[in-house]
Design a protein around this motif. Structure first.
Motif, PDB file in Angstrom:
ATOM      1  N   UNK A  71       0.809  -1.230   0.000  1.00  0.00           N
ATOM      2  CA  UNK A  71       0.000   0.000   0.000  1.00  0.00           C
ATOM      3  C   UNK A  71       0.838   1.273   0.000  1.00  0.00           C
ATOM      4  N   UNK A  72       2.102   1.155   0.459  1.00  0.00           N
ATOM      5  CA  UNK A  72       2.957   2.330   0.576  1.00  0.00           C
ATOM      6  C   UNK A  72       4.332   2.063  -0.036  1.00  0.00           C
ATOM      7  N   UNK A  73       4.935   3.120  -0.588  1.00  0.00           N
ATOM      8  CA  UNK A  73       6.345   3.113  -0.968  1.00  0.00           C
ATOM      9  C   UNK A  73       7.069   4.014   0.018  1.00  0.00           C
ATOM     10  N   UNK A  74       8.195   3.535   0.533  1.00  0.00           N
ATOM     11  CA  UNK A  74       8.850   4.239   1.625  1.00  0.00           C
ATOM     12  C   UNK A  74       8.237   3.801   2.942  1.00  0.00           C
ATOM     13  N   UNK A  75       8.955   4.011   4.051  1.00  0.00           N
ATOM     14  CA  UNK A  75       8.427   3.568   5.348  1.00  0.00           C
ATOM     15  C   UNK A  75       8.968   4.449   6.465  1.00  0.00           C
TER      16      UNK A  75
END
Length: 355
Positions: A71-75
């Motif tokens: 659901x996300x790129x990067x964290x």
């Protein structure tokens, strides 16, 4: 020694070059006296991206699933060792501070998933959510993208696996229980250390180790199959905790456990060595020496069959210790015992559903 100052709440302290960039950037520090202020805190920036697809597929023999959704790129967790850091370069951002401060959220992902599940010829296989970046990182609290995916998969009785190191997964316990009742879900909690200070340095914005143990217990008591992923194992830094972590997670209700040896591909190599020099300068060369001994003399080995566990005497010792501790505490190996036979294609009601 590292030339960078640590930034509170962040794993990396700078942005290494973006490998696809033609331009080279270098920070210029003022040379006038008296400028000894702490590094300015960096706020997290949320960037929306329209999802063009949902399911990513892989054919790696080292990975136990062939389908995943991120659901996300990067964290924002900022784990210095995260193998997903180099992927941020594909979006034009650095694997360093950019990775943990410029988070891409994928709008419309649940609708894309529903569309892909309905495609002719789709074969139902477990989908891993959070395989690249954590699907329960802080942004999820407000956005709920992961919960939307869970609701789609529950509606269509599709099996899934979740990997996370955030106690926020407890928020979706109602959906997880409904999935577990149909043998459609497994949850893996990542725990690399039980020491709060080490965790704060390694994983600055992830849930504390004691909180993750509570999450294991909460999921287990709710009837959700839960395992633990000890990742990464870092020699001379957290490998001595193998025999502490496994009995603790077994007592909390985990039924499966696995581990991954530290990997240092691409920009992670530079970032991790800088992090070592900042936080463990007296131990840094010893850690890197052991890593090289487990990687055939290199600092990274991308070879299938070796990249996750390493080779050599020290790698074999870690493998033996881990397996022995698992047997001693009744922890099984990671497996995909999930129900693929109940999948209901979107838009095609099964005959029994009409009654």
């Amino acid at each position: 020694m590292s030339h960078h100052d640590s930034i509170k709440g962040r794993g990396s302290a700078y942005n290494p070059l973006i490998r696809f960039d033609r331009l080279t950037r270098e920070a210029a520090m003022p040379d006038w006296p008296g400028d000894d202020a702490e590094p300015t805190a960096i706020k997290t920036e949320l960037i929306w991206q329209e999802a063009k697809s949902a399911i990513t597929r892989n054919q790696s023999p080292d990975i136990y699933f062939s389908q995943s959704i991120n659901p996300y790129h990067g964290c924002e967790h900022g784990c210095i060792y995260c193998y997903a850091r180099p992927s941020h370069a594909y979006w034009g951002y650095s694997a360093g501070l950019d990775f943990e401060t410029r988070i891409i959220a994928r709008r419309g992902l649940a609708d894309r998933l529903r569309h892909e599940l309905a495609k002719p010829g789709y074969q139902c296989e477990p989908i891993c959510i959070g395989a690249n970046t954590d699907c329960y990182q802080p942004a999820e609290r407000q956005l709920g993208l992961t919960r939307q995916l869970l609701e789609v998969l529950l509606t269509h009785r599709h099996p899934l696996v979740i990997i996370t190191k955030n106690a926020l997964v407890e928020r979706d316990l109602d959906v997880l229980q409904a999935l577990a009742a149909q043998q459609l879900v497994q949850v893996y909690i990542s725990i690399s250390t039980l020491d709060a200070e080490t965790a704060r340095l390694l994983e600055p914005r992830a849930s504390a180790p004691h909180r993750r143990l509570q999450t294991v217990e909460t999921l287990s008591k709710a009837g959700v199959p839960v395992g633990v992923l000890c990742a990464p194992i870092i020699p001379a830094l957290n490998d001595h905790q193998i025999e502490q972590i496994l009995p603790a997670v077994a007592a909390a209700g985990a039924v499966m456990a696995s581990y991954v040896l530290l990997r240092l591909p691409l920009e992670i190599n530079e970032l991790f060595k800088d992090w070592l020099q900042r936080h463990f300068p007296q131990r840094a060369e010893h850690v890197m020496s052991l890593i090289r001994q487990m990687r055939g003399g290199k600092e990274n080995n991308a070879q299938f069959g070796e990249r996750m566990r390493g080779t050599g005497i020290f790698a074999d010792l870690i493998r033996s210790r881990f397996e022995l501790a698992c047997r001693r505490h009744g922890l099984g190996r990671r497996h995909m015992d999930l129900n693929c036979g109940s999948f209901c294609v979107p838009g095609q009601a099964k005959q029994l559903d009409l009654f």
